[in-house]
Structures are given as C-alpha cells and as structure tokens.
Scaffold this motif. Structure first.
Motif, PDB file in Angstrom:
ATOM      1  N   GLY A  78      66.832  72.862  15.831  1.00 12.92           N
ATOM      2  CA  GLY A  78      66.487  71.882  16.560  1.00 12.92           C
ATOM      3  C   GLY A  78      65.268  70.712  15.739  1.00 12.92           C
ATOM      4  O   GLY A  78      65.408  69.588  16.219  1.00 12.92           O
ATOM      5  N   GLY A  79      64.673  71.340  14.854  1.00 13.15           N
ATOM      6  CA  GLY A  79      63.704  70.470  14.065  1.00 13.15           C
ATOM      7  C   GLY A  79      62.424  70.150  14.508  1.00 13.15           C
ATOM      8  O   GLY A  79      61.686  69.373  14.201  1.00 13.15           O
ATOM      9  N   VAL A  80      62.030  70.884  15.795  1.00 17.60           N
ATOM     10  CA  VAL A  80      60.622  70.654  16.390  1.00 17.60           C
ATOM     11  C   VAL A  80      60.287  72.243  16.669  1.00 17.60           C
ATOM     12  O   VAL A  80      61.246  73.166  16.897  1.00 17.60           O
ATOM     13  N   ILE A  81      58.862  72.447  16.916  1.00 19.72           N
ATOM     14  CA  ILE A  81      58.324  73.477  17.455  1.00 19.72           C
ATOM     15  C   ILE A  81      57.882  73.191  18.732  1.00 19.72           C
ATOM     16  O   ILE A  81      56.804  72.907  19.126  1.00 19.72           O
ATOM     17  N   PRO A  82      58.609  73.838  19.798  1.00 22.25           N
ATOM     18  CA  PRO A  82      58.231  73.373  21.187  1.00 22.25           C
ATOM     19  C   PRO A  82      57.219  74.401  21.611  1.00 22.25           C
ATOM     20  O   PRO A  82      57.109  75.742  21.194  1.00 22.25           O
ATOM     21  N   LEU A  83      56.285  73.875  22.535  1.00 19.98           N
ATOM     22  CA  LEU A  83      55.030  75.029  23.179  1.00 19.98           C
ATOM     23  C   LEU A  83      55.276  75.138  24.598  1.00 19.98           C
ATOM     24  O   LEU A  83      54.352  75.700  25.117  1.00 19.98           O
ATOM     25  N   GLY A  84      56.307  74.722  25.109  1.00 22.49           N
ATOM     26  CA  GLY A  84      56.340  74.712  26.590  1.00 22.49           C
ATOM     27  C   GLY A  84      56.235  76.143  26.998  1.00 22.49           C
ATOM     28  O   GLY A  84      55.491  76.229  28.047  1.00 22.49           O
TER      29      GLY A  84
END
Length: 802
Positions: free
Chosen positions: A567-573
């Motif tokens: 995905g290319g991002v590090i989600p923090l949800g």
C-alpha cells in the motif's frame, strides 16, 4: 526444537551417545575452579584410579512410588548418593532457590555437581535444600509427578513432540534449563535426567537436536540409569560435553587481575572500556578462550573474556555469543577486541565468516569489521544430525550440521539503537548501505540485514555505521548458479515480505534494501518522536515485525508488514484509538518541542515506565506551513518505491512467470560535515575499483530518477509508467544512497530528537500460542525463530534470525 526431537530405546541411546569408559585414568570432576594452565588436558581433573566394573544392581528398586514432588527430591537424591556411582560428584536438591546471579531466578529441582562446587549451593547441615548454580551444575535433574500429563515427549506423534498444552509447557521448562546451562558454561552438548512419576528419561541435547530415551521404570530397571551415571562419571571432559578449549579463570589469577586493572580508570567517552567494566561480573565465570588462527594453522591465539556482551537465546542453532575481549598473549597490548563464539551452519555455499571478511578486506570494502583471527574448534561438531537418519529412514533430515567456530575482529561497536540523534541514525544507515553496495559490486551479498547487524563504531571520523555479521553471505555468482534456495535466510523481523512468503526465494538487491528500510523503521518508531500513541507502539512493533500468517506450507509474512509494502503507507487507525481524522491516519515523524532536553544514550531507557512516557512533540501532524522532520521524506519516498515494486511483481505473477531482472540551503552541522568526508572516501573507493564493478551503475548517483511529485499517490492510482520509474529506484544502491545524502545535506536536523525507548523491556505479545520463537539466526524451514528456524511452533516470543 520443532522437528528436532527423537525418542529412542535405552540401548540405542547408550550406543550412540554414552560410550563405555576406557581403562586409562580419566577425569571425573566438573569444572576445575583452580585452573591456571592453558593446556587442554588440564581443563578438568579427577582421581587417577581406573574405572571399576559397571553396577549390576538397581539402587532405586526399594523406593515407593512418589506421593509428591518434594518426596522425590529426598528419596531419589538420597538413593543416588548412597549408591556411590559417581566418584567426585554429589547429587543435590535445589528446587526452590534460583541462582542469584541469573536474572530469570529459575531453579531446577535437583542436579549432579562436582563435590568442589557443593559449598556454593548453600546446603544446610540439617539436609535442607540448596540453591541452583547454573555455572557448575554437571547434569540437571527435573522431577514431575505424572508419567503422562507431565511427559514433554510423545512417541505417538510423528515428531515425538506433545500436542497437549501441559506437556508442551514441561518441554519449554526443560529447554529453558538447558539454555541456562549452555549460557553459563562452555558446553558442546549436555545430558539431563527427567523423573516423571515412577519413570525416568535420559536426555541429550546439542546445537542440532535432542534425543531422549524411552520411559524407564526406575524401580524395575533402575540399573539402566545406574549404568548411565557410572559411565558418565568416568568419561573424559570432552565426552561429557565440556569445551576443553575454554579455561575457567581463578578469581585471583594474574589474568583475572589484568582484566580488572585494564578498567581501573576509564574515560567518560570510552564506551568500550565502560562496557567491559560493566561486564566484569564476579558472579559469572571468566574464561580464557582459544581461537585457532586459520591464517597461521600451527598457531592459536588466546583471549580473556567475561560475561557475554551478547547472547542469542535458544538451545539449538547458532546460539551466537559475543564478548568484548583482551588478548591473553604476552606483549599483545591492551586494546579491546570483539570475539564471536558461534555454532555455524555447515552447508554448501556458506563460507566461514572470517573467510568472507578477508575477501572484503582485500577489496578494501568500507565500514566492515577487520579480521584478526578465526577458525573452527577441532572436534566440536554436532552429532544429532548424523544420528537422526538412522531412526527416520527415508525421511528428509530437518536437523542442521553445526560446527563450533570462533572469530575475532578489531572493532568493538555498539548497538544501532544507541544513536544520539536522528541524523546520526541516518548517517550510520548510509555507511552500512555503502558497505553493502561495495560488497555487492565485489560479488558478495550479505543476506542478513537486521537491527543487530548494523552497529555504530567510533572511528577516526567520529561515529559511523558498521555492517556486521557476514556469516550468511554468499557470492552472487554462486547464488545465481544455485537458483532458488533450499531455506529461507535472514532475521525474521527484517526480512522482506516477499522472502517471508516465498521460502525458497533467491535473495536479490530489492530484498536487501527493504531490510534496511525495516531496520530504519524499527529503530525510529522506538526512539524518535511520531504521532503513534506511545501505549500502542509495543503492539505496532509486534504486528509489523514479529507477526506471521499461517499457511499449510509454513508461516509467512504478517498482514501489517505485507500491507505496508503493497500500500505504500503506514496506517495508524488500529493504534491511535484516542485520535480521529488525520491525526490517526498514517505514521508521521515529528520535530521535538523546543523545551525538550536530549535523552542520554550511553544507557538507553528500556523500562516499561519509559515505554509509556510521551515525547510530547509540539504538534501531532505538522501543518503545510510547518517544517517536517527530515525522516518523513525518506520514509515516504522509500515506501513509494517499494509499493510500486510489489504491485508490479504481483501483477507479473498473476500473468505467469517472466524472466527476472535484477535545492535548499545546507545546514551548518558537524554531522553533515562529517558526511561529506565519508562520501568523498566512498567516491574514491568507487573510482579505484571501477574496473572490477559488476555493474556500471554508480554508488554515488548525482540525481534521483524523476517520479511523480506526489509520493502519497496510491500505487493503484499511479500509471504503469510511474510505477516502473519508482520500482527502478530499487534496482541498484545508488538511488537510496542519493536519497539519504539529500536528506542529510539539504535539511536542518533537530539536535535533540531522541525519545525514551517505547519498546517494553520484557517485550510484548498477543494472546497467541504459536509465535515465532525467540532465538538466533535462522535458515528458515518454516518461519523465523531461533537459528535454523526449527524452533517454530514453540510458544515463546521472538527476535531471531531465520
């Protein structure tokens, strides 16, 4: 120990592992506490009389069935002592008092000790229980009540391992005792006795595997146990599993005093001397270790060591130990060196680490350790893998062949997580990638990039990075000839997602560069300010680095790491439960608040209290007009490259196999000035070795490939051409080196951005039974764990090499 356990008959066990003693005088005592000589033959001592005839009677036949475990400690130990089977030894009960010098405070129920060690146990005159001493116990003895529920072995299963949770717990318990003995002594293998109700098993373990006898009814066939003990006590130190190239130092010896004298006065900035002084623990054994010198085969060198500076956990595998050492040879000087003691895997295509370091030296590779001496310890090789096929005909042997090996290098580094500021962390990363790039152009690929293998070293130019631990490296030509690999190789937490999912994958440059990224992220999330809630960081570290996915063919990459790479991002949800909107969206590194003071790094905080502290940056998410932490640009660009690479590879795989192809004002900063000097040295190396390079690509690219202005553009939204441009950045080392150079020289880095360590001292794990075992390095058969990832399904924590 998964797939490494074998239960066999008593007769087979004795035939394979416990030879009859020879009539010559042999040693019978355990560790000699008054050793002064270097001579191997004097490392152990004992009576000079020849062995008597083996016992024909059963010393345990009159014992009643035990009513309690406490009853076993008394009756069994008393009977064994009265039988006088083992001259020079005594059996003792130590069930409740742990070794005070051991952090775990674990205590084994009973043990066989040299009589010279008995006073250390603190046994009272009224026959009370003593205290376990892991540094001198000869044979550990554990007692359990139930012969089925407490039996850690189950011959009804394919691999003799139990399925029941209670039995697995006992297996973990006895393995932890064996690990402590290996940790505190110099052993090549060891035996253990396990009493379970009215039965006993004799166990032998080495770094390759474990063998256990069938259950023996000791009241009926106790003479079998008697014969084992009688033989054992009359074997040489070598045949009892002691390393005779390690001499235990007497506390008042000249060598021990020299070690103390070396650090009587220590400069504040001498991190090596301070570390050595901290390791001078009088409760631990100090040793003189022999290291063969393969560059001078007729000569060995000797080194003085204390408590290990590093000790890989686990029983089987390489179980690497690292020591800050002084050379014992007269006239050698007082410079500290680093001694590595390991059980290397003997496998086609894997060279001794010292051989690799010598090749790197000849190629003048920067930022790698300097070899002093190295060699195999003659006669110290595991035998479990050689015996295993006899009891598993027609099956593939899961056990590896391990050879005891020592290596000494000049440089003594410190862990990468002891950096003083974010800029120093990035500088060290640049140095290590430069070393990797130069080695790659010289035809060698590292294959085990991990947080433990990237060090900080204070050289003439100040603090630089040092790429360590080349024992799993391979020559590129050989790797290409071999094609797909038989085992996964690397350290689980830092391996690429593709390598974790494809166990036979040949490691390529993209995998290695991804591992460097994982190291950077692992250290930064722990120790730099960011917008993930501190209380959630331990779970994030587990999910991203330790977690795994179950699959019929073996464990694979965890969902979090794989999702980030694609995905290319590090989600923090999932972690920022108290935050909403942009603040809880994706990982963002923050500038420290102006009022923050620097965090000292000589002894980084790792307590749970520190892990729950908050760095309190000025803002969780900087506004467009606010300056950002320079690390964000590095992370964003790298993730855009990796996500493009992953999406292209996945698209290619879905179509079937295809041929594989391998402006801002500079800030005034001493660390930046140091970088320019280091870069100049790298450029000089490149020019000198240009003709030998495997590829015309420069290590010091002048520009990056133009890609989209928006690194946040999701891979599925980017055009195929854009994805190709991004993925191309990973086809050589030059773009990532240029990216780091730009970040270092064209940004103003905060002076004090280090935070208290958010990683809990005791680790963190979810409520799962099957976790990747914590251990050493591994050639992975299934998932990451300890050494040759065979420790797999054990319910232990992780951090090991695959």
């Amino acid at each position: 120990m998964h797939n490494k356990i074998t239960c066999i008959t008593y007769d087979a066990f004795m035939g394979d592992f416990v030879p009859e003693p020879t009539p010559q005088p042999l040693s019978t005592s355990a560790i000699n506490y008054n050793l002064r000589s270097r001579s191997r033959t004097r490392c152990m001592s004992g009576p000079s009389s020849p062995p008597s005839l083996p016992p024909s009677t059963n010393p345990l036949q009159s014992l009643p069935l035990p009513r309690t475990e406490v009853n076993m400690y008394d009756t069994i130990i008393t009977a064994l002592n009265e039988a006088d089977l083992c001259p020079g030894y005594q059996f003792a009960s130590t069930p409740h008092k742990g070794d005070p010098s051991e952090e775990t405070r674990q205590a084994v129920d009973c043990g066989m000790y040299s009589k010279t060690a008995i006073p250390k146990l603190g046994i009272t005159e009224d026959g009370g229980f003593g205290r376990t001493d892991w540094s001198s116990i000869e044979i550990a003895i554990e007692c359990k009540m139930h012969p089925t529920e407490d039996d850690p072995f189950d011959e009804r299963t394919v691999c003799d391992e139990p399925n029941a949770a209670t039995r697995r717990k006992v297996l973990g318990q006895i393995l932890s005792y064996m690990e402590l003995i290996f940790r505190r002594q110099q052993r090549t293998f060891q035996f253990m006795l396990l009493f379970i109700g009215g039965f006993v098993r004799i166990i032998r373990v080495d770094r390759s595997g474990l063998f256990a006898t069938e259950q023996i009814d000791y009241r009926k066939d106790g003479n079998k146990l008697a014969v084992f003990l009688w033989r054992y006590a009359r074997l040489s130190a070598t045949l009892r599993g002691h390393d005779t190239t390690a001499a235990r130092l007497e506390p008042d010896s000249a060598e021990a005093q020299r070690m103390r004298d070396r650090v009587k006065t220590v400069a504040e900035d001498d991190y090596v001397a301070r570390a050595f002084k901290d390791l001078l623990d009088e409760e631990w054994a100090w040793w003189k270790l022999e290291v063969p010198d393969e560059t001078n085969v007729e000569k060995s060198r000797f080194f003085l060591v204390t408590k290990p500076h590093f000790q890989a956990p686990g029983v089987a595998g390489r179980t690497t130990r690292g020591h800050i050492a002084l050379e014992a040879t007269p006239g050698a000087g007082d410079d500290f060196v680093y001694l590595k003691d390991a059980w290397r895997v003997v496998m086609d295509g894997i060279e001794k680490e010292g051989v690799v370091l010598e090749k790197l030296r000849k190629k003048e590779i920067s930022y790698v350790p300097t070899l002093m001496c190295h060699g195999d310890i003659v006669g110290q090789e595991t035998v479990s893998q050689a015996v295993w096929p006899k009891y598993h005909p027609g099956q593939e042997c899961k056990l590896k062949r391990h050879q005891h090996y020592r290596l000494v290098v000049k440089e003594v580094g410190k862990p990468l997580d002891q950096f003083s500021r974010g800029l120093e962390l990035v500088l060290a990363l640049w140095c290590c990638i430069t070393a990797h790039a130069q080695a790659y152009q010289a035809g060698i690929i590292h294959r085990d990039i991990s947080a433990g293998n990237l060090l900080l070293y204070k050289g003439s130019a100040g603090w630089v990075g040092l790429l360590n631990d080349w024992e799993l490296s391979k020559e590129l030509e050989q790797q290409m000839e071999e094609g797909r690999q038989p085992d996964r190789t690397g350290t689980w937490q830092f391996m690429s997602a593709f390598a974790l999912n494809e166990h036979t994958k040949t490691i390529v440059i993209q995998d290695e560069l991804e591992s460097f990224f994982h190291v950077l992220l692992y250290i930064a999330v722990r120790l730099l300010p960011h917008n993930c809630e501190d209380s959630a960081v331990p779970q994030f570290l587990y999910d991203y680095f330790d977690d795994f996915s179950a699959h019929p063919t073996g464990h694979g990459c965890g969902a979090t790491k794989y999702g980030v790479m694609c995905g290319g991002v590090i989600p923090l949800g999932a972690y920022n439960r108290k935050k909403t909107g942009a603040k809880g969206g994706k990982l963002n590194f923050l500038l420290p608040s102006p009022s923050e003071s620097p965090v000292k790094t000589t002894s980084p905080t790792t307590s749970d209290q520190a892990a729950n502290s908050t760095s309190t940056p000025a803002e969780d998410v900087p506004s467009p007009s606010m300056p950002e932490h320079p690390l964000n640009d590095i992370v964003r660009k790298l993730l855009s490259w990796f996500s493009a690479y992953y999406n292209l590879q996945l698209e290619q795989n879905s179509k079937g196999p295809a041929p594989s192809k391998q402006g801002t004002t500079q800030s005034s900063d001493d660390d930046v000035e140091r970088f320019f000097m280091l870069k100049a040295q790298s450029k000089a190396w490149e020019q000198k070795h240009a003709k030998e390079a495997r590829s015309p690509l420069s290590l010091t690219a002048t520009t990056l490939e133009d890609t989209s202005d928006d690194e946040d553009l999701a891979p599925e939204q980017a055009s195929p051409e854009e994805l190709q441009k991004r993925a191309k950045q990973l086809s050589s080392h030059a773009p990532i080196l240029k990216l780091l150079e730009t970040a270092v020289t064209q940004n103003e880095w905060p002076k004090a951005d280090r935070c208290p360590d958010r990683k809990p001292k005791k680790g963190w794990k979810p409520d799962k039974l099957d976790q990747v075992p914590k251990g050493d390095t591994i050639h992975l058969s299934k998932k990451r764990g300890s050494e040759v990832v065979d420790n797999l399904p054990s319910p232990r924590s992780k951090r090991s090499r695959v």
